[in-house]
Scaffold this active site. Structure first.
Site, PDB file in Angstrom:
ATOM      1  N   SER A 144       0.866  -1.178   0.000  1.00 53.97           N
ATOM      2  CA  SER A 144       0.000   0.000   0.000  1.00 53.97           C
ATOM      3  C   SER A 144       0.903   1.228   0.000  1.00 53.97           C
ATOM      4  O   SER A 144       2.073   1.138   0.407  1.00 53.97           O
ATOM      5  CB  SER A 144      -0.847   0.012   1.277  1.00 53.97           C
ATOM      6  OG  SER A 144      -1.358   1.311   1.539  1.00 53.97           O
ATOM      7  N   TYR A 157      -2.225  -1.107  10.453  1.00 52.15           N
ATOM      8  CA  TYR A 157      -2.224  -1.319   9.001  1.00 52.15           C
ATOM      9  C   TYR A 157      -0.903  -0.856   8.374  1.00 52.15           C
ATOM     10  O   TYR A 157      -0.257  -1.600   7.625  1.00 52.15           O
ATOM     11  CB  TYR A 157      -3.405  -0.560   8.400  1.00 52.15           C
ATOM     12  CG  TYR A 157      -3.588  -0.728   6.912  1.00 52.15           C
ATOM     13  CD1 TYR A 157      -4.226  -1.846   6.402  1.00 52.15           C
ATOM     14  CD2 TYR A 157      -3.128   0.238   6.015  1.00 52.15           C
ATOM     15  CE1 TYR A 157      -4.410  -2.001   5.025  1.00 52.15           C
ATOM     16  CE2 TYR A 157      -3.302   0.099   4.646  1.00 52.15           C
ATOM     17  CZ  TYR A 157      -3.944  -1.020   4.158  1.00 52.15           C
ATOM     18  OH  TYR A 157      -4.121  -1.170   2.804  1.00 52.15           O
TER      19      TYR A 157
HETATM   20  C1  BGC Z   1      -6.172   1.694   2.060  1.00 54.23           C
HETATM   21  C2  BGC Z   1      -7.330   2.607   1.751  1.00 54.23           C
HETATM   22  C3  BGC Z   1      -6.876   4.048   1.621  1.00 54.23           C
HETATM   23  C4  BGC Z   1      -5.706   4.126   0.673  1.00 54.23           C
HETATM   24  C5  BGC Z   1      -5.146   5.535   0.562  1.00 54.23           C
HETATM   25  C6  BGC Z   1      -5.066   1.920   1.079  1.00 54.23           C
HETATM   26  O1  BGC Z   1      -3.983   1.109   1.425  1.00 54.23           O
HETATM   27  O2  BGC Z   1      -6.605   0.364   1.975  1.00 54.23           O
HETATM   28  O3  BGC Z   1      -8.289   2.520   2.780  1.00 54.23           O
HETATM   29  O4  BGC Z   1      -7.933   4.823   1.136  1.00 54.23           O
HETATM   30  O5  BGC Z   1      -4.680   3.272   1.100  1.00 54.23           O
HETATM   31  O6  BGC Z   1      -4.928   6.140   1.799  1.00 54.23           O
END
Ligand code: BGC
Length: 259
Positions: A144, A157
């Site tokens: 991410s 996360y």
């Molecule tokens: C997350 C999303 C978020 C995006 C940008 C992703 O990794 O799952 O919830 O909107 O990142 O911040």
């Protein structure tokens, strides 16, 4: 479309919706036989399988929780039993919750770590055992932008995505001599079910667009295209890399739009 993955066998975790489904479908269209993993949404997985088979590809749904060692073994076994090998693993399964840090319970923390990071570890270990035996393979980890961008209330996360970055790089190094490439894709704001709440609220939707230099949300297919490239031999000299698929979001997190 050119059949870049003809003869390959892929396993995509969390492929009953969102980026996982788009990735499974794309790999299937490019010629791979695909194991479509799901944990609870069997119907979603069947829909992914159907999309692949209706386009002339081969796919099976494979149930299992990536955070459970015995289920991971079973998933890999099922795909190898069906298709005889395993060449491509996409560690896509992931979850997120928003929690102010002082209110984060140990359970909140452990749930996210179990799926996003321990799940990737277990899947890699099991799949790479098969790949090394086959003479090689490819892993793509779904990271991410939050492997780079810190985000309040996303401590767990973001920590898992930062962890995935080092899992990717360390495995890339450890397996460089054994024919297994290990890379990551780092999506930004993509229009998938994980973001439903933000997408459904015009204010939150627009606020996110402001953070993206390209000014729009991404589509799951735009992420899937990058996974397919990394999984193919066209990326034969790429390992340990993270490909950001984020409309520029990670370049300048506080971007306010305009010129
Ligand atoms: C997350 C999303 C978020 C995006 C940008 C992703 O990794 O799952 O919830 O909107 O990142 O911040």
């Amino acid at each position: 479309m050119k059949q870049r993955l003809e003869g390959k066998v892929a396993l995509v975790t969390g492929a009953s919706s969102g980026i996982g489904r788009a990735t499974a479908v794309r790999l299937g269209r490019e010629g791979a036989a695909v194991g479509v993993n799901y944990r609870s949404d069997k119907d979603g997985a069947q829909t992914s399988v159907q999309e692949i088979t209706e386009a002339g590809g081969r796919a099976i749904a494979v149930g299992g929780d990536v955070s459970k060692e015995d289920e991971v073994k079973e998933m890999v076994r099922a795909v190898v039993e069906e298709y005889g090998r395993l060449d491509i693993l996409v560690n896509n399964a992931g979850i997120e919750t928003e929690r102010p840090f002082l209110e984060m319970s140990l359970e909140d923390w452990e749930k996210v770590v179990a799926v996003n990071l321990t799940g990737a570890f277990l899947m890699c270990r099991e799949a790479m055992r098969v790949m090394v035996g086959n003479g090689g393979g490819v892993v793509v980890n779904m990271s991410s932008v939050h492997q780079r961008i810190p985000w309040p209330h996303f401590t767990h996360y973001a920590a898992t995505k930062g962890g995935l970055k080092m899992l990717t790089e360390t495995l890339a190094l450890e397996f460089a001599g054994r024919g297994v490439r290990v890379n990551a894709v780092a999506p930004g704001a993509i229009a998938t079910p994980i973001n439903r709440e933000k997408l459904d609220d015009p204010e939150q939707r627009a606020a996110m667009e402001k953070l993206v230099p390209w000014g729009r949300w991404g589509e799951p297919e735009e992420v899937a295209a990058c996974v397919a490239f990394l999984a193919s031999d066209e990326a034969s000299y790429v390992t340990g890399a993270t490909l950001f698929v984020d409309g520029g979001m990670a370049l300048y997190p506080s971007f306010e739009g305009g010129e």
